[in-house]
Design an enzyme around this catalytic site. Sequence first.
Site, PDB file in Angstrom:
ATOM      1  N   TYR A 111     -24.404  -1.268 -37.102  1.00 50.86           N
ATOM      2  CA  TYR A 111     -25.026  -2.015 -35.998  1.00 50.86           C
ATOM      3  C   TYR A 111     -25.648  -3.300 -36.512  1.00 50.86           C
ATOM      4  O   TYR A 111     -26.153  -3.366 -37.629  1.00 50.86           O
ATOM      5  CB  TYR A 111     -26.136  -1.192 -35.345  1.00 50.86           C
ATOM      6  CG  TYR A 111     -25.658  -0.136 -34.389  1.00 50.86           C
ATOM      7  CD1 TYR A 111     -25.392  -0.441 -33.061  1.00 50.86           C
ATOM      8  CD2 TYR A 111     -25.486   1.176 -34.808  1.00 50.86           C
ATOM      9  CE1 TYR A 111     -24.968   0.528 -32.179  1.00 50.86           C
ATOM     10  CE2 TYR A 111     -25.060   2.159 -33.929  1.00 50.86           C
ATOM     11  CZ  TYR A 111     -24.800   1.827 -32.610  1.00 50.86           C
ATOM     12  OH  TYR A 111     -24.374   2.800 -31.741  1.00 50.86           O
ATOM     13  N   TYR A 150     -20.716   6.724 -37.888  1.00 52.23           N
ATOM     14  CA  TYR A 150     -21.745   6.318 -38.835  1.00 52.23           C
ATOM     15  C   TYR A 150     -22.709   7.467 -39.141  1.00 52.23           C
ATOM     16  O   TYR A 150     -22.898   8.350 -38.314  1.00 52.23           O
ATOM     17  CB  TYR A 150     -22.499   5.074 -38.344  1.00 52.23           C
ATOM     18  CG  TYR A 150     -23.216   5.211 -37.013  1.00 52.23           C
ATOM     19  CD1 TYR A 150     -24.495   5.765 -36.942  1.00 52.23           C
ATOM     20  CD2 TYR A 150     -22.638   4.752 -35.835  1.00 52.23           C
ATOM     21  CE1 TYR A 150     -25.162   5.866 -35.731  1.00 52.23           C
ATOM     22  CE2 TYR A 150     -23.301   4.853 -34.624  1.00 52.23           C
ATOM     23  CZ  TYR A 150     -24.565   5.411 -34.576  1.00 52.23           C
ATOM     24  OH  TYR A 150     -25.207   5.506 -33.373  1.00 52.23           O
ATOM     25  N   ARG A 160     -22.483  10.412 -36.595  1.00 52.34           N
ATOM     26  CA  ARG A 160     -22.162  10.282 -35.179  1.00 52.34           C
ATOM     27  C   ARG A 160     -20.652  10.077 -35.023  1.00 52.34           C
ATOM     28  O   ARG A 160     -20.043   9.329 -35.784  1.00 52.34           O
ATOM     29  CB  ARG A 160     -22.843   9.045 -34.554  1.00 52.34           C
ATOM     30  CG  ARG A 160     -24.354   9.020 -34.492  1.00 52.34           C
ATOM     31  CD  ARG A 160     -25.002  10.118 -33.673  1.00 52.34           C
ATOM     32  NE  ARG A 160     -24.284  10.623 -32.505  1.00 52.34           N
ATOM     33  CZ  ARG A 160     -24.259  10.027 -31.314  1.00 52.34           C
ATOM     34  NH1 ARG A 160     -24.876   8.895 -31.095  1.00 52.34           N
ATOM     35  NH2 ARG A 160     -23.610  10.576 -30.301  1.00 52.34           N
ATOM     36  N   HIS A 163     -18.585   5.925 -30.887  1.00 48.43           N
ATOM     37  CA  HIS A 163     -19.038   5.931 -29.492  1.00 48.43           C
ATOM     38  C   HIS A 163     -19.444   4.541 -29.049  1.00 48.43           C
ATOM     39  O   HIS A 163     -19.775   3.682 -29.859  1.00 48.43           O
ATOM     40  CB  HIS A 163     -20.213   6.898 -29.295  1.00 48.43           C
ATOM     41  CG  HIS A 163     -21.411   6.523 -30.116  1.00 48.43           C
ATOM     42  ND1 HIS A 163     -21.537   6.906 -31.431  1.00 48.43           N
ATOM     43  CD2 HIS A 163     -22.506   5.789 -29.837  1.00 48.43           C
ATOM     44  CE1 HIS A 163     -22.675   6.423 -31.915  1.00 48.43           C
ATOM     45  NE2 HIS A 163     -23.292   5.725 -30.973  1.00 48.43           N
ATOM     46  N   HIS A 165     -22.246   2.952 -26.277  1.00 49.52           N
ATOM     47  CA  HIS A 165     -23.372   3.253 -25.389  1.00 49.52           C
ATOM     48  C   HIS A 165     -23.200   2.494 -24.076  1.00 49.52           C
ATOM     49  O   HIS A 165     -22.826   1.313 -24.083  1.00 49.52           O
ATOM     50  CB  HIS A 165     -24.688   2.815 -26.024  1.00 49.52           C
ATOM     51  CG  HIS A 165     -25.036   3.534 -27.294  1.00 49.52           C
ATOM     52  ND1 HIS A 165     -25.862   4.637 -27.313  1.00 49.52           N
ATOM     53  CD2 HIS A 165     -24.696   3.304 -28.585  1.00 49.52           C
ATOM     54  CE1 HIS A 165     -26.012   5.046 -28.576  1.00 49.52           C
ATOM     55  NE2 HIS A 165     -25.315   4.257 -29.366  1.00 49.52           N
TER      56      HIS A 165
HETATM   57 FE   LIG Z   1     -25.016   4.617 -31.492  1.00 47.33          FE
END
Ligand SMILES: [Fe+3]
Lengths: 245, 204
Positions: A111, A150, A160, A163, A165
Amino acid sequence: MSDSTQIGGFVPRDRDWQPDALTPPYKTSIKRSPQAALLSFPSTLSEETSPVFGHNLIGKLDNDLIHNYAQAGESAIGPRIIVHGRVLDEMGRPVPGALLEVWQANAGGRYRHKKESYLAALDPNFGGCGRVITSADGTYEFRTIQPGPYPWPNGMNDWRPAHIHFSVFGHGFAQRLITQMYFEGDPHIKLCPIVGALKSAEAVDALTALLDMHRTVPMDSRAYKFDIVLRGRRQTSFENRKEGL
Amino acid sequence: MTQNLSYLKESPSQTAGPYVHIGCTPNFAGIKAYGGDLGATMKTGAVRGQEITLKGAVFDGTGTPLRDAMIEIWQPDAAGLFASANETRGQADPNFTGWGRSAGDPVTGEFTFETVKPGAVPFSDGRMQAPHITVWIVARGINIGLQTRVYFADEPDANAQDPILIRIEHQNRIPTLLADKTGDAQYRFDIHLQGPNETIFFDI
Ligand SMILES: [Fe+3]
């Protein structure tokens, strides 16, 4: 009217279907989950109304995450995909004018955020946010790169699934929803404590997008289809009003 | 066999996670986008009614303020009208959006909304409700957005008649829904996710 914009009380949220506040395998939920019962009431105008977002809000590249942060002539690195679908209410009516805001990691699972601690590289051409408003028939689409899985600090070795969001605004504040879209076939889905907050395989399926070869653009992008369902409104002239009103 | 009602299921909620600000307040997160963050300003010109500042923070069960939450508020204007396509009772103040979104301060978690004191709106049966603001909270560790309401401690008469407040079994918890007046046109509303002062959350 055949869409979901009209006024009317909302159908109660199905709390047997939605995740509970307290899901201990997702550790952060332990101290952030209310313990008392929720206070249930029929919706009022405070929940049946909502801010309005016009299509003029949306800039040309807002729904193109491949380019909306990239230098001129460049593009984000990763598998190019189109994400599309419909926003409907529980009655199956399309929800036009719904605002979808999306955010995601880059193709390496990183991110663009100062609290991010994963060592995967940033992509200088990828910001990771986009937005789109549904059309009159409730459809939407945006273009992005497929995010990577990640690691995250929960268990010693939790990852995770890939995905995206989604934050969704419908036509009543009672419909306000944040959720995540997963990708068909990702082996991390069944290992993830956040996915594990969902109460049934059916609920996991409801958030798992299918590869959609019908919408793939040859030599450009693959496509995934992801439909979103918001709370429905009653449609009745027999609303609850005091006698004589 | 019977017929099938064939309604759809609402999409299940998942946590907003630690990076909700990338998507919803990207400029706050350091990503220049959209010409500014949505919900950063509730007033687009001179507004009617009393202008107020609403501050507060969200605390977890240990008393630590959340620094990764996103708080949204939704309310009518000073006359009790919503700036919504669904508002059928009249025209709301054109300079007031009624909707605010705040990431909170990165260090203290404190949120601030520059807004107006809301007017009253009717309950589902037509009785008037006390003036209130709807609040929606998401964050890492919150599996489904939490909804509550800000009522005003300086509206005791309206609060005593409010169709929802009077039906609350644990009347000793009502102060968790009251914003305290801390100064001229200044109000404070802290939200406690757990503990002895756990805020009343709504399912509405
Ligand atoms: Fe996330």
